[in-house]
Design a protein around this motif. Sequence first.
Motif, PDB file in Angstrom:
ATOM      1  N   LEU A 135     -54.415  66.128  11.664  1.00 14.13           N
ATOM      2  CA  LEU A 135     -55.849  66.274  11.480  1.00 14.13           C
ATOM      3  C   LEU A 135     -56.233  66.060  10.017  1.00 14.13           C
ATOM      4  N   ILE A 136     -55.463  66.652   9.122  1.00  9.35           N
ATOM      5  CA  ILE A 136     -55.826  66.614   7.712  1.00  9.35           C
ATOM      6  C   ILE A 136     -55.678  65.220   7.117  1.00  9.35           C
ATOM      7  N   THR A 137     -54.643  64.501   7.492  1.00  6.81           N
ATOM      8  CA  THR A 137     -54.393  63.220   6.847  1.00  6.81           C
ATOM      9  C   THR A 137     -55.069  62.041   7.533  1.00  6.81           C
ATOM     10  N   LYS A 138     -55.434  62.187   8.797  1.00  7.09           N
ATOM     11  CA  LYS A 138     -55.936  61.042   9.548  1.00  7.09           C
ATOM     12  C   LYS A 138     -57.416  61.116   9.914  1.00  7.09           C
ATOM     13  N   ASN A 139     -58.042  62.269   9.804  1.00  7.11           N
ATOM     14  CA  ASN A 139     -59.403  62.399  10.322  1.00  7.11           C
ATOM     15  C   ASN A 139     -60.373  63.045   9.332  1.00  7.11           C
ATOM     16  N   PRO A 140     -60.584  62.449   8.164  1.00  5.70           N
ATOM     17  CA  PRO A 140     -61.588  63.008   7.273  1.00  5.70           C
ATOM     18  C   PRO A 140     -62.947  63.013   7.956  1.00  5.70           C
ATOM     19  N   CYS A 141     -63.668  64.108   7.811  1.00  7.57           N
ATOM     20  CA  CYS A 141     -64.872  64.313   8.627  1.00  7.57           C
ATOM     21  C   CYS A 141     -66.019  63.385   8.264  1.00  7.57           C
ATOM     22  N   THR A 142     -65.905  62.656   7.180  1.00  7.20           N
ATOM     23  CA  THR A 142     -67.005  61.780   6.783  1.00  7.20           C
ATOM     24  C   THR A 142     -66.930  60.394   7.420  1.00  7.20           C
ATOM     25  N   THR A 143     -65.872  60.115   8.177  1.00 11.95           N
ATOM     26  CA  THR A 143     -65.692  58.746   8.676  1.00 11.95           C
ATOM     27  C   THR A 143     -66.693  58.358   9.755  1.00 11.95           C
ATOM     28  N   ASP A 144     -67.110  59.334  10.584  1.00 10.97           N
ATOM     29  CA  ASP A 144     -67.959  58.934  11.704  1.00 10.97           C
ATOM     30  C   ASP A 144     -69.437  59.236  11.489  1.00 10.97           C
ATOM     31  N   LYS A 145     -69.742  60.115  10.525  1.00  7.48           N
ATOM     32  CA  LYS A 145     -71.142  60.422  10.168  1.00  7.48           C
ATOM     33  C   LYS A 145     -71.952  60.941  11.344  1.00  7.48           C
ATOM     34  N   THR A 146     -71.298  61.584  12.311  1.00  7.82           N
ATOM     35  CA  THR A 146     -72.018  62.046  13.496  1.00  7.82           C
ATOM     36  C   THR A 146     -72.461  63.494  13.394  1.00  7.82           C
ATOM     37  N   MET A 147     -72.057  64.198  12.338  1.00  9.21           N
ATOM     38  CA  MET A 147     -72.452  65.591  12.192  1.00  9.21           C
ATOM     39  C   MET A 147     -72.563  65.954  10.724  1.00  9.21           C
ATOM     40  N   THR A 148     -73.246  67.054  10.473  1.00  6.56           N
ATOM     41  CA  THR A 148     -73.427  67.502   9.098  1.00  6.56           C
ATOM     42  C   THR A 148     -72.158  68.201   8.611  1.00  6.56           C
ATOM     43  N   HIS A 149     -72.123  68.442   7.322  1.00  6.47           N
ATOM     44  CA  HIS A 149     -70.991  69.167   6.740  1.00  6.47           C
ATOM     45  C   HIS A 149     -70.863  70.549   7.365  1.00  6.47           C
ATOM     46  N   ASP A 150     -71.982  71.243   7.547  1.00  3.72           N
ATOM     47  CA  ASP A 150     -71.952  72.591   8.113  1.00  3.72           C
ATOM     48  C   ASP A 150     -71.454  72.588   9.554  1.00  3.72           C
ATOM     49  N   GLU A 151     -71.818  71.572  10.319  1.00  5.33           N
ATOM     50  CA  GLU A 151     -71.338  71.474  11.706  1.00  5.33           C
ATOM     51  C   GLU A 151     -69.832  71.228  11.745  1.00  5.33           C
ATOM     52  N   ALA A 152     -69.363  70.369  10.849  1.00  6.49           N
ATOM     53  CA  ALA A 152     -67.919  70.103  10.775  1.00  6.49           C
ATOM     54  C   ALA A 152     -67.165  71.362  10.361  1.00  6.49           C
ATOM     55  N   LEU A 153     -67.741  72.097   9.417  1.00  2.00           N
ATOM     56  CA  LEU A 153     -67.121  73.339   8.954  1.00  2.00           C
ATOM     57  C   LEU A 153     -67.079  74.373  10.075  1.00  2.00           C
ATOM     58  N   GLU A 154     -68.143  74.469  10.859  1.00  2.00           N
ATOM     59  CA  GLU A 154     -68.185  75.441  11.949  1.00  2.00           C
ATOM     60  C   GLU A 154     -67.081  75.170  12.978  1.00  2.00           C
ATOM     61  N   LEU A 155     -66.856  73.907  13.304  1.00  2.00           N
ATOM     62  CA  LEU A 155     -65.793  73.567  14.252  1.00  2.00           C
ATOM     63  C   LEU A 155     -64.419  73.963  13.715  1.00  2.00           C
ATOM     64  N   LEU A 156     -64.191  73.702  12.423  1.00  2.00           N
ATOM     65  CA  LEU A 156     -62.900  74.059  11.838  1.00  2.00           C
ATOM     66  C   LEU A 156     -62.747  75.573  11.731  1.00  2.00           C
ATOM     67  N   GLU A 157     -63.850  76.272  11.494  1.00  5.17           N
ATOM     68  CA  GLU A 157     -63.783  77.733  11.441  1.00  5.17           C
ATOM     69  C   GLU A 157     -63.454  78.316  12.822  1.00  5.17           C
ATOM     70  N   CYS A 158     -63.937  77.669  13.876  1.00  2.00           N
ATOM     71  CA  CYS A 158     -63.551  78.098  15.227  1.00  2.00           C
ATOM     72  C   CYS A 158     -62.046  77.944  15.405  1.00  2.00           C
ATOM     73  N   PHE A 159     -61.506  76.835  14.904  1.00  4.10           N
ATOM     74  CA  PHE A 159     -60.059  76.615  14.943  1.00  4.10           C
ATOM     75  C   PHE A 159     -59.347  77.728  14.177  1.00  4.10           C
ATOM     76  N   TRP A 160     -59.838  78.048  12.989  1.00  9.06           N
ATOM     77  CA  TRP A 160     -59.260  79.114  12.151  1.00  9.06           C
ATOM     78  C   TRP A 160     -59.199  80.429  12.922  1.00  9.06           C
ATOM     79  N   ILE A 161     -60.313  80.785  13.540  1.00  9.79           N
ATOM     80  CA  ILE A 161     -60.395  82.061  14.260  1.00  9.79           C
ATOM     81  C   ILE A 161     -59.438  82.077  15.440  1.00  9.79           C
TER      82      ILE A 161
END
Length: 201
Positions: free
Chosen positions: A97-123
């Motif tokens: 995930l970290i090396t192949k999928n930087p969240c800016t490549t698809d521009k389909t969501m905001t930074h906060d939305e991308a962060l929320e998804l990763l925080e769900c993963f964290w939890i």
Amino acid sequence: MQEKKDFYKAVLITIDAAIAYAQRYADLAKQKAAGETNPKRKKELERIAEVCAQVPVNPARDWWEAVQSVWMMHVLITCELSPACTASAVSTSTCILITKNPCTTDKTMTHDEALELLECFWIHTNCTGLRSWDSVKILTGMGLGNNLTIGGQTREGKDACNDVTTLCLECDEELGILLPETGMRIWSGTPDKYSEKRLSL
């Protein structure tokens, strides 16, 4: 020769099981979406169904699918191994995930939305401990061990930090929870904005 055949047959059975496992989530989300009256929740469930039908059997097409794919693979590995042996599962999977999928490549969501998804993963990494009923009667207090490594260098010797590195550091800062245990590889070429952020946590 027969031993090799048995091995590859077992691999194919396992892959089919993983595909079926993910599809069950897709089917359930689709079923729940059909009976949902809240438009916002209905749309979310439809999106979950779409994501789970795509990954991990197919390549992730966007950030949501990338995070879901890593999580699904982590759960599948946890199902296979003893929970005491799953420390490497999230670490290994998340490298993809970290090396192949930087969240800016698809521009389909905001930074906060991308962060929320990763925080769900964290939890979720703090909640997963798949054990049989017989084992939990004995091992009720055993902690989980999910390690996450970020930073470092690429195979070409370049710095490996990217937008996902920033998201991981933000997750650590905002949530302040035990897992995943995040470690960062720092070298002479690590940009100051990453190393200083990590050292400040």
